[in-house]
Design an enzyme around this catalytic site. Sequence first.
Site, mmCIF file in Angstrom:
data_model
loop_
_atom_site.group_PDB
_atom_site.id
_atom_site.type_symbol
_atom_site.label_atom_id
_atom_site.label_comp_id
_atom_site.label_asym_id
_atom_site.label_seq_id
_atom_site.Cartn_x
_atom_site.Cartn_y
_atom_site.Cartn_z
ATOM 1 N N PRO A 145 0.704 -1.119 0.113
ATOM 2 C CA PRO A 145 0.017 0.175 -0.057
ATOM 3 C C PRO A 145 0.868 1.387 0.011
ATOM 4 O O PRO A 145 1.994 1.320 0.735
ATOM 5 C CB PRO A 145 -0.884 -0.194 1.463
ATOM 6 C CG PRO A 145 -0.796 -1.384 1.490
ATOM 7 C CD PRO A 145 0.525 -2.062 1.263
ATOM 8 N N GLN A 146 0.350 2.407 -0.616
ATOM 9 C CA GLN A 146 1.210 3.430 -0.949
ATOM 10 C C GLN A 146 1.634 4.241 0.366
ATOM 11 O O GLN A 146 2.623 4.633 0.608
ATOM 12 C CB GLN A 146 0.567 4.405 -1.837
ATOM 13 C CG GLN A 146 0.414 4.053 -3.232
ATOM 14 C CD GLN A 146 -0.174 5.160 -4.056
ATOM 15 O OE1 GLN A 146 -1.127 5.859 -3.603
ATOM 16 N NE2 GLN A 146 0.311 5.253 -5.125
ATOM 17 N N GLY A 147 0.596 3.920 1.415
ATOM 18 C CA GLY A 147 0.881 4.759 2.619
ATOM 19 C C GLY A 147 2.022 3.991 3.761
ATOM 20 O O GLY A 147 2.311 4.596 4.561
ATOM 21 N N CYS A 148 2.390 2.877 3.212
ATOM 22 C CA CYS A 148 3.529 2.213 4.193
ATOM 23 C C CYS A 148 4.576 2.450 3.630
ATOM 24 O O CYS A 148 5.016 2.499 2.581
ATOM 25 C CB CYS A 148 3.152 0.604 3.843
ATOM 26 S SG CYS A 148 1.503 -0.123 4.504
ATOM 27 N N VAL A 149 5.523 2.846 4.725
ATOM 28 C CA VAL A 149 6.901 3.096 4.471
ATOM 29 C C VAL A 149 7.664 1.855 4.631
ATOM 30 O O VAL A 149 7.323 1.121 5.695
ATOM 31 C CB VAL A 149 7.540 4.264 5.405
ATOM 32 C CG1 VAL A 149 8.818 4.520 5.376
ATOM 33 C CG2 VAL A 149 6.506 5.514 5.305
#
Length: 105
Positions: free
Chosen positions: A101-105
Amino acid sequence: MATKTYAGKTVEVDDDGFLVNSEDWTQEMAPELAKEIGINDLNEMHWKVINFMRSDFREKGQIPTIRRIKNAGGVSTKDVYDLFPEGPAKKAAMIAGLRKPQGCV
């Protein structure tokens, strides 16, 4: 690109271990993917989240957020965190054979 074998099927994975092509995923892979990230048994609620994520991704073309899993998938935020501790969106997406997911770093 690196490869891994799950349930007898060799698939390409990215640097973080996520499947490159979500169409390569099979249900038989999910328990092996889960064990790899510390979830030893998938229960009915895990499958509810996994199946919702895959279905929603096919329909919308985006990986659903925790909020969407709660609102459209019918699984409370608390339950999602209990099912997939320490990074629920990332872990659920990985087990579901979706990209990070994009929000995961």
